[in-house]
Motif scaffolding. Structure first.
Motif, short mmCIF file in Angstrom:
data_model
loop_
_atom_site.label_atom_id
_atom_site.label_comp_id
_atom_site.label_asym_id
_atom_site.label_seq_id
_atom_site.Cartn_x
_atom_site.Cartn_y
_atom_site.Cartn_z
N ALA A 22 4.14 12.41 25.42
CA ALA A 22 5.54 12.10 25.12
C ALA A 22 5.80 10.60 25.25
O ALA A 22 6.50 10.00 24.42
N LEU A 23 5.25 9.99 26.28
CA LEU A 23 5.41 8.55 26.48
C LEU A 23 4.76 7.78 25.34
O LEU A 23 5.35 6.84 24.79
N ALA A 24 3.57 8.17 24.95
CA ALA A 24 2.87 7.50 23.86
C ALA A 24 3.65 7.61 22.55
O ALA A 24 3.77 6.64 21.81
N ALA A 25 4.21 8.79 22.29
CA ALA A 25 5.00 9.00 21.08
C ALA A 25 6.24 8.10 21.09
O ALA A 25 6.59 7.48 20.08
N GLN A 26 6.89 8.03 22.22
CA GLN A 26 8.10 7.20 22.33
C GLN A 26 7.77 5.72 22.18
O GLN A 26 8.48 4.98 21.49
N LEU A 27 6.70 5.27 22.80
CA LEU A 27 6.31 3.87 22.69
C LEU A 27 5.90 3.52 21.27
O LEU A 27 6.17 2.42 20.78
N LEU A 30 9.14 3.22 19.25
CA LEU A 30 9.84 1.97 19.56
C LEU A 30 9.10 0.74 19.02
O LEU A 30 9.62 -0.37 19.08
N GLY A 31 7.88 0.95 18.52
CA GLY A 31 7.11 -0.17 18.00
C GLY A 31 6.38 -0.96 19.08
O GLY A 31 5.88 -2.06 18.83
N LYS A 32 6.31 -0.40 20.27
CA LYS A 32 5.63 -1.08 21.39
C LYS A 32 4.11 -0.89 21.32
O LYS A 32 3.36 -1.69 21.87
N LEU A 33 3.67 0.21 20.69
CA LEU A 33 2.24 0.50 20.53
C LEU A 33 1.95 0.79 19.07
O LEU A 33 2.79 1.36 18.36
N SER A 34 0.76 0.42 18.63
CA SER A 34 0.32 0.82 17.30
C SER A 34 -0.06 2.29 17.34
O SER A 34 -0.15 2.89 18.42
N ALA A 39 -2.37 6.77 20.28
CA ALA A 39 -3.32 7.88 20.28
C ALA A 39 -4.28 7.75 21.46
O ALA A 39 -4.58 8.73 22.14
N ASP A 40 -4.76 6.52 21.70
CA ASP A 40 -5.67 6.29 22.84
C ASP A 40 -4.98 6.60 24.16
O ASP A 40 -5.56 7.23 25.04
N LEU A 41 -3.73 6.15 24.31
CA LEU A 41 -2.99 6.40 25.54
C LEU A 41 -2.83 7.90 25.78
O LEU A 41 -3.00 8.40 26.89
N ALA A 42 -2.53 8.63 24.70
CA ALA A 42 -2.34 10.08 24.81
C ALA A 42 -3.67 10.82 24.97
O ALA A 42 -3.69 11.99 25.36
N ASN A 62 6.31 4.20 10.70
CA ASN A 62 7.05 3.38 11.64
C ASN A 62 7.25 2.00 11.02
O ASN A 62 6.63 1.02 11.43
N TYR A 63 8.10 1.95 10.01
CA TYR A 63 8.32 0.73 9.24
C TYR A 63 9.81 0.42 9.29
O TYR A 63 10.63 1.23 8.85
N PRO A 64 10.19 -0.74 9.81
CA PRO A 64 11.61 -1.06 9.93
C PRO A 64 12.34 -1.02 8.58
O PRO A 64 11.82 -1.49 7.57
N THR A 65 13.54 -0.48 8.57
CA THR A 65 14.33 -0.34 7.35
C THR A 65 14.57 -1.69 6.68
O THR A 65 14.47 -1.80 5.46
N ASP A 66 14.87 -2.71 7.46
CA ASP A 66 15.11 -4.03 6.88
C ASP A 66 13.88 -4.57 6.16
O ASP A 66 14.00 -5.19 5.10
N ASP A 67 12.70 -4.33 6.73
CA ASP A 67 11.47 -4.76 6.08
C ASP A 67 11.27 -4.03 4.76
O ASP A 67 10.86 -4.63 3.75
N LEU A 68 11.57 -2.74 4.74
CA LEU A 68 11.44 -1.95 3.52
C LEU A 68 12.40 -2.46 2.45
O LEU A 68 12.03 -2.62 1.29
N LYS A 69 13.65 -2.74 2.84
CA LYS A 69 14.63 -3.28 1.90
C LYS A 69 14.15 -4.60 1.32
O LYS A 69 14.26 -4.84 0.11
N ASN A 70 13.63 -5.48 2.17
CA ASN A 70 13.12 -6.78 1.70
C ASN A 70 11.96 -6.60 0.75
O ASN A 70 11.87 -7.29 -0.28
N ASP A 71 11.07 -5.69 1.07
CA ASP A 71 9.92 -5.42 0.20
C ASP A 71 10.37 -4.90 -1.16
O ASP A 71 9.83 -5.30 -2.20
N LEU A 72 11.37 -4.03 -1.17
CA LEU A 72 11.88 -3.50 -2.43
C LEU A 72 12.54 -4.60 -3.26
O LEU A 72 12.34 -4.67 -4.49
#
Length: 82
Positions: A22-27, A30-34, A39-42, A62-72
């Motif tokens: 659960a912690l690994a999924a949350q991190l 949040l973009g704190k872990l790749s 997966a390694d942590l879990a 896990n791609y920020p909406t603003d980055d997606l808008k800019n890419d489009l």
């Protein structure tokens, strides 16, 4: 790796593996872990962890909406320039 100890009430019926996953999924969410780090942590292969993310309502994309808008916008500009 750092060790953190968390005390949970006895009424919470979770294994250490469940808490760590659960912690690994949350991190990851949040973009704190790749994906690989989470997966390694879990303690799972990436493919298994990817499947488990849906149980935690976490998208693998896990791609920020603003980055997606800019890419489009960049893609539209490139296409118009052709």
């Amino acid at each position: 790796m750092r060790t953190i100890t968390i005390e949970l009430p006895n009424t919470i019926d979770l294994s250490q593996k469940e808490v760590t996953t659960a912690l690994a999924a949350q991190l990851y969410d949040l973009g704190k872990l790749s994906l690989g780090q989470a997966a390694d942590l879990a303690g799972y292969p990436k493919s298994t962890f990817t499947e488990l993310l849906s149980q935690y309502k976490v998208s693998i994309f896990n791609y920020p909406t603003d980055d997606l808008k800019n890419d489009l916008e960049n893609a539209r500009g490139y296409y118009r320039g052709q």
